[in-house]
Design an enzyme around this catalytic site. Structure first.
Site, PDB file in Angstrom:
ATOM      1  N   GLY A 203       0.802  -1.246  -0.081  1.00  0.00           N
ATOM      2  CA  GLY A 203      -0.021   0.115   0.130  1.00  0.00           C
ATOM      3  C   GLY A 203       0.868   1.369  -0.059  1.00  0.00           C
ATOM      4  N   SER A 204       0.275   2.354   0.419  1.00  0.00           N
ATOM      5  CA  SER A 204       0.908   3.579   0.410  1.00  0.00           C
ATOM      6  C   SER A 204       2.095   3.735   1.500  1.00  0.00           C
ATOM      7  CB  SER A 204       0.015   4.795   0.684  1.00  0.00           C
ATOM      8  OG  SER A 204      -0.437   4.730   1.968  1.00  0.00           O
ATOM      9  N   VAL A 207       0.911   4.895   5.037  1.00  0.00           N
ATOM     10  CA  VAL A 207       0.320   3.973   5.919  1.00  0.00           C
ATOM     11  C   VAL A 207       1.289   2.822   6.475  1.00  0.00           C
ATOM     12  CG1 VAL A 207      -1.142   2.030   6.121  1.00  0.00           C
ATOM     13  CG2 VAL A 207      -1.754   4.133   4.963  1.00  0.00           C
ATOM     14  N   GLY A 208       2.548   2.637   5.298  1.00  0.00           N
ATOM     15  CA  GLY A 208       3.668   1.721   5.624  1.00  0.00           C
ATOM     16  C   GLY A 208       4.514   2.075   6.664  1.00  0.00           C
ATOM     17  N   GLU A 225       5.791  -3.052   0.620  1.00  0.00           N
ATOM     18  CA  GLU A 225       5.739  -3.127  -0.722  1.00  0.00           C
ATOM     19  C   GLU A 225       4.833  -1.820  -0.803  1.00  0.00           C
ATOM     20  OE1 GLU A 225       6.933  -5.038  -3.084  1.00  0.00           O
ATOM     21  OE2 GLU A 225       7.588  -6.755  -1.892  1.00  0.00           O
ATOM     22  N   CYS A 259       1.218   0.499  -8.970  1.00  0.00           N
ATOM     23  CA  CYS A 259       2.218   1.016  -8.376  1.00  0.00           C
ATOM     24  C   CYS A 259       3.553   1.218  -8.963  1.00  0.00           C
ATOM     25  CB  CYS A 259       2.480  -0.196  -7.114  1.00  0.00           C
ATOM     26  SG  CYS A 259       3.106  -1.736  -7.809  1.00  0.00           S
TER      27      CYS A 259
HETATM   28  P1  NAD Z   1      -5.374   1.016   0.580  1.00  0.00           P
HETATM   29  O1  NAD Z   1      -6.137   2.447   0.804  1.00  0.00           O
HETATM   30  O2  NAD Z   1      -6.235  -0.276   0.155  1.00  0.00           O
HETATM   31  O3  NAD Z   1      -4.596   0.397   1.615  1.00  0.00           O
HETATM   32  C1  NAD Z   1      -3.853  -0.568   1.682  1.00  0.00           C
HETATM   33  C2  NAD Z   1      -4.420  -1.464   2.820  1.00  0.00           C
HETATM   34  O4  NAD Z   1      -4.021  -0.677   3.928  1.00  0.00           O
HETATM   35  C3  NAD Z   1      -5.839  -1.514   2.810  1.00  0.00           C
HETATM   36  O5  NAD Z   1      -6.134  -3.073   3.224  1.00  0.00           O
HETATM   37  C4  NAD Z   1      -6.294  -0.823   3.969  1.00  0.00           C
HETATM   38  O6  NAD Z   1      -7.539  -1.321   4.986  1.00  0.00           O
HETATM   39  C5  NAD Z   1      -5.018  -0.589   5.066  1.00  0.00           C
HETATM   40  N1  NAD Z   1      -4.938   0.602   5.719  1.00  0.00           N
HETATM   41  C6  NAD Z   1      -5.250   1.592   5.332  1.00  0.00           C
HETATM   42  N2  NAD Z   1      -5.013   2.804   6.394  1.00  0.00           N
HETATM   43  C7  NAD Z   1      -4.477   2.071   7.479  1.00  0.00           C
HETATM   44  C8  NAD Z   1      -4.030   2.321   8.614  1.00  0.00           C
HETATM   45  N3  NAD Z   1      -4.042   3.638   9.061  1.00  0.00           N
HETATM   46  N4  NAD Z   1      -3.497   1.487   9.415  1.00  0.00           N
HETATM   47  C9  NAD Z   1      -3.422   0.269   8.915  1.00  0.00           C
HETATM   48  N5  NAD Z   1      -3.848  -0.250   7.769  1.00  0.00           N
HETATM   49  C10 NAD Z   1      -4.425   0.679   6.896  1.00  0.00           C
HETATM   50  O7  NAD Z   1      -4.490   1.228  -0.776  1.00  0.00           O
HETATM   51  P2  NAD Z   1      -3.575   2.377  -0.775  1.00  0.00           P
HETATM   52  O8  NAD Z   1      -2.744   2.564   0.146  1.00  0.00           O
HETATM   53  O9  NAD Z   1      -4.164   3.681  -1.501  1.00  0.00           O
HETATM   54  O10 NAD Z   1      -2.970   1.915  -2.271  1.00  0.00           O
HETATM   55  C11 NAD Z   1      -2.120   2.358  -3.019  1.00  0.00           C
HETATM   56  C12 NAD Z   1      -0.686   2.543  -2.801  1.00  0.00           C
HETATM   57  O11 NAD Z   1      -0.159   1.463  -2.749  1.00  0.00           O
HETATM   58  C13 NAD Z   1       0.005   3.500  -3.793  1.00  0.00           C
HETATM   59  O12 NAD Z   1       1.126   3.986  -3.009  1.00  0.00           O
HETATM   60  C14 NAD Z   1       0.957   2.192  -4.515  1.00  0.00           C
HETATM   61  O13 NAD Z   1       2.135   2.869  -5.220  1.00  0.00           O
HETATM   62  C15 NAD Z   1       1.098   1.288  -3.523  1.00  0.00           C
HETATM   63  N6  NAD Z   1       1.146   0.025  -4.024  1.00  0.00           N
HETATM   64  C16 NAD Z   1       2.429  -0.526  -4.107  1.00  0.00           C
HETATM   65  C17 NAD Z   1       2.431  -1.861  -4.559  1.00  0.00           C
HETATM   66  C18 NAD Z   1       3.930  -2.758  -4.526  1.00  0.00           C
HETATM   67  O14 NAD Z   1       3.964  -3.903  -4.928  1.00  0.00           O
HETATM   68  N7  NAD Z   1       4.890  -2.153  -4.145  1.00  0.00           N
HETATM   69  C19 NAD Z   1       1.285  -2.604  -5.388  1.00  0.00           C
HETATM   70  C20 NAD Z   1       0.103  -1.952  -5.172  1.00  0.00           C
HETATM   71  C21 NAD Z   1       0.035  -0.330  -4.565  1.00  0.00           C
END
Ligand code: NAD
Length: 474
Positions: A203-204, A207-208, A225, A259
């Site tokens: 994810g982002s 949040v990471g 990731e 991503c």
């Molecule tokens: P998202 O909003 O779906 O969040 C990802 C997950 O994190 C979800 O399951 C969500 O419930 C959880 N989440 C959200 N907020 C949280 C918190 N405060 N605490 C704990 N968990 C929480 O997805 P997103 O973040 O909008 O995804 C898009 C991002 O992910 C982009 O930055 C993209 O580049 C990145 N991404 C990376 C990869 C990779 O393989 N490196 C792949 C796809 C997407």
């Protein structure tokens, strides 16, 4: 044991989820030893494969509901390619799980050294919405192959796919060891309070950081990731017609919500206008005369909130719109758009775009392009378009990124032989193929020694003779 906290778009129907009870249940299963035998692992991987084969049509429908994904895109990115990789994992897992012989130096003789992969325990996999099946099931499959129990948390933003995964997974895999927990941020937060043996988060970057901090409380290892801005360097030697078409495809697929989608392009004056014209032509060719707005082959933006964010990036960028620019927030539509020379401090150059907008920056030389890239955070992907092999090697040598694809975009994440992941702010850790298996394994070092002979050299008293020998040989 599929736990359903249904979510559709942003309207959540919340039901209480006993997060800690589910995690405890899965841990009890793990502690029983059930997940360790290779036969169990193979059965579960087979279950995932059967699910993808038999339920592919329902998954395609869910992807269309969540992301307007054309069926063929859904199949290619989230069903077919996932099944292919899982089949490879199932085939190779017995070999990967075997102890790996290690050569020993003379000082460790007599003895036998090996690296024994063993499961870590209970793994948490948290996935995002953009490839909601792929980014959940590939880490889950790697965790299973390595003998772990798993809690899988799909993204609530791709609500239809999340619900379908929660409904179907228990029919195909051992739900006492592999549980799906649906839910929003509150559920994710509660999950992060539990103790896991590995957390795999996609994810982002924002949040990471939260995930990493939560993991630190229990010293839980993490794979992150993440995302960021993936640059494209277009060398003067590039084949511009092909470069333009491939970049346009990178922004067309999943409406740029990938991503590793190209995020901004650096090109010299020599090729800039031809590149922009080539992309205009490529988008027109892809749309086959029908435009993009109602085109069944062009996906939608995941929510109106995300469409609004993309629209706001177009408000104030300090550059020129070369083509595109149409946005309909209610229809979750953003037109493929090229922005020429936005200002360096604009939002579009500051945050990951994650949509079908593409800034093109004119540079004096590739040296200036490299400088612009290196002033920023380390990217997840970096793309180089060039016919000159020396230029390619030079650009690879002068930059860094999680992965690089030369003369194409995004495809470096397909071969399981290439470990996939980021570096620095774009992530930590790798998966796909054996690297995924290793990510979810404790690579245990084992040295086996015979009891005979038992030279007294190591033991006190440390005589002058022993000291001389130790100083010489160790
Ligand atoms: P998202 O909003 O779906 O969040 C990802 C997950 O994190 C979800 O399951 C969500 O419930 C959880 N989440 C959200 N907020 C949280 C918190 N405060 N605490 C704990 N968990 C929480 O997805 P997103 O973040 O909008 O995804 C898009 C991002 O992910 C982009 O930055 C993209 O580049 C990145 N991404 C990376 C990869 C990779 O393989 N490196 C792949 C796809 C997407």
């Amino acid at each position: 044991m599929a736990i359903t906290e249904r979510s559709e778009g942003t309207d959540l129907e919340l039901t209480a989820v006993d997060v800690s009870g589910i995690v405890d249940g899965v841990r009890t299963t793990y502690n029983s030893g059930r997940t360790k035998p290779m036969e169990w692992r193979q059965q579960q991987l087979g279950g995932l494969l059967r699910m993808l084969e038999l339920e592919g049509g329902r998954f395609e429908e869910a992807l269309a509901l969540d992301l307007g994904k054309p069926a063929v895109e859904g199949f290619a990115s989230d069903i077919g390619s996932v099944a292919t990789e899982i089949a490879g994992v199932r085939k190779h897992a017995p070999k990967w799980a075997k102890p790996r012989k290690a050569r020993l130096p003379l000082t460790s003789m007599p003895g036998k050294g090996s690296i024994v992969p063993e499961p870590l325990g209970v793994a948490l996999v948290v996935a995002p919405w953009n490839y909601p099946i792929n980014l959940l099931l590939l880490p889950v499959a790697a965790a299973i192959a390595a003998g772990n129990a798993v809690i899988a948390k799909p993204s609530e933003i791709a609500g239809a796919t999340s619900s379908l995964l929660a409904e179907l997974m228990p029919r195909y895999v051992d739900s006492e060891a592999i549980a799906v927990i649906e839910g929003d941020v509150a559920v994710a937060t509660e999950l992060l309070e539990q103790r896991f043996d590995h957390i795999f988060y996609t994810g982002s970057t924002e949040v990471g950081r939260i995930v990493y901090q939560a993991a630190a409380r229990h010293l839980t290892p993490c794979t992150l990731e993440l995302g960021g801005k993936s640059p494209v360097l277009v060398d003067d030697s590039a084949n511009i017609e092909v470069t333009a078409r491939r970049l346009a495809w990178g922004k067309w697929l999943n409406a740029g919500q990938t991503c590793v989608a190209p995020d901004y392009v650096l090109v010299t004056n020599k090729n800039r206008d031809a590149l922009v014209d080539g992309m205009r032509q490529a988008f027109a060719d892809f749309a086959a005369g029908a435009g993009t707005k109602t085109n069944a082959d062009f996906g939608s933006i995941v929510t109106d909130r995300h469409a609004r964010r993309l629209s706001s990036l177009l408000d104030d960028h300090g550059g020129t719109v070369a083509f595109g620019g149409d946005v309909d927030v209610d229809a979750k539509y953003v037109e493929p758009t090229i922005i020429l020379d936005p200002s360096a401090d604009s939002r579009i150059m500051g945050e990951e775009i994650f949509g079908p907008l593409l800034p093109v920056l004119t540079v004096e030389s590739m040296a200036e392009a490299v400088q612009i890239v290196n002033e920023r955070e380390k990217p997840l992907a970096l793309y180089i378009f060039a016919e000159d092999d020396d230029a390619v090697d030079e650009l690879i040598g002068q930059t860094t990124s999680g992965g690089t694809c030369v003369n194409q975009v995004m495809l470096h994440l397909l071969p399981p032989e290439l470990p996939f992941g980021g570096v620095g702010e774009s992530g930590t850790g790798r998966y796909h193929g054996v690297s995924g298996f290793d990510t979810f394994s404790n690579l245990r070092s084992v040295l086996k020694k015979p009891t005979k002979p038992d030279p007294k050299l190591l033991y006190p008293p440390y005589t002058a003779f022993k000291e001389r020998l130790i100083r010489r040989f160790i």
